[in-house]
Design an enzyme around this catalytic site. Sequence first.
Site, mmCIF file in Angstrom:
data_model
loop_
_atom_site.group_PDB
_atom_site.id
_atom_site.type_symbol
_atom_site.label_atom_id
_atom_site.label_comp_id
_atom_site.label_asym_id
_atom_site.label_seq_id
_atom_site.Cartn_x
_atom_site.Cartn_y
_atom_site.Cartn_z
ATOM 1 N N LYS A 269 15.273 -139.625 -2.594
ATOM 2 C CA LYS A 269 16.139 -138.651 -2.034
ATOM 3 C C LYS A 269 16.986 -139.279 -0.767
ATOM 4 C CE LYS A 269 13.498 -134.569 -2.989
ATOM 5 N NZ LYS A 269 12.624 -133.121 -2.397
ATOM 6 N N ARG B 54 -6.414 -149.428 3.404
ATOM 7 C CA ARG B 54 -6.075 -148.556 4.626
ATOM 8 C C ARG B 54 -7.274 -148.793 5.543
ATOM 9 N NH1 ARG B 54 -2.274 -143.345 4.092
ATOM 10 N NH2 ARG B 54 -0.308 -144.644 3.789
ATOM 11 N N GLY C 101 4.727 -147.024 2.346
ATOM 12 C CA GLY C 101 5.012 -146.084 1.296
ATOM 13 C C GLY C 101 4.850 -146.660 -0.176
#
Length: 376
Positions: free
Chosen positions: A178, A41, A323
């Site tokens: 999820k 990053r 992610g």
Amino acid sequence: MLPTLETLGETLGGLDGRRILLRADFNVPLDADGHIADDFRIKAALPTIRWLTGQGAAVVACSHLGRPDGSPDPRYSLTPVRARLGELAPGVELLENLRFDPGETGDDDDFVQRLVEGCHGYVNDAFGASHRAHASIVGPPRHVPSAAGRLLAKEAEVLLGLRAKPKRPFLAVLGGAKVSDKLGVIDALLETADEVVIGGGMCFTFLAALGHSVGDSLLQPDQIEACGRLLGSGAPIRLPSDITALAPGERVVQAGVDLHPEWKGLDIGPGTAAEFSDLIAEAGTVLWNGPMGLFEDPRFAAGTKVVAQALAESRAFTVVGGGDSAAAVRQFGLDREMDHVSTGGGASLELIEQGDLPGLRALRESVGTPEEGHDG
């Protein structure tokens, strides 16, 4: 259209000697000793930093790190980031963790004004935080001329392009734990994608909605009805046909989609991995968000690795939605084989789902002249 670095320079009459506040996403992973485990990053912000400094600007960077809950916490100090940034971009100032002040998450305007004090302009290059209406994201454009950094502009171009004009067939590959986190984006993708394939822990709630026994696998019972509605609508959704599971005694077993009560599904099976790979090979555009299994454990990494390799070998335009998916392609050494690896998991999903983000909206609505801004 987002304001660019070039338009910021024009607005300010040149950047030489100008002080520019740069919101970067330096929320890097740290190891147990507090050292940076992955500086991806930090390096992602370098094109913007080098362009600004090349124009003569003095860059003051700011970022959050972790969730320190509105007060200073040495565990979340940006000291190691500052040291690495100093090696990669000497002369760039880095403020302390924005989230040490409760004004950051509360978008407090007094905090915003302290941030922009002495600055002539603002650049947002923190795509991974731009779905948050936090002070450093939406506040500075209210006070100073603002622009999108190179990284943010590229993310918006690529991800909004998936909504507007993907090369077909457009295949979405979704995984992760999820299903509740992905229902909104599944709905949005079904409006543009030709097919959506689902793996990872979220697949078991869909399988349960079809009446399959999922054993001890991850399951969200409160989402079964919603999954059933989606599947019953005739939507082009494809689910796994086999599963790699963990049985008592730490036995790894291969099974169909009906699992023994004591078995925990932790990866798509080899047959499913081959099926998904064939679909990827035929696609014109592929969006991948979410691993196919517990890839951190070598016993359950095969599905994710096969999908990653299929994307790497594909002639399609390939987008990895940040992610855990981005972590996986880097772990497998395949990140350079992808056309675009997003720096924001949650931000990429929200942009695909909503078509906009608070950070992008703030830039488009930014004050447009130096006189309106803060001359410092």
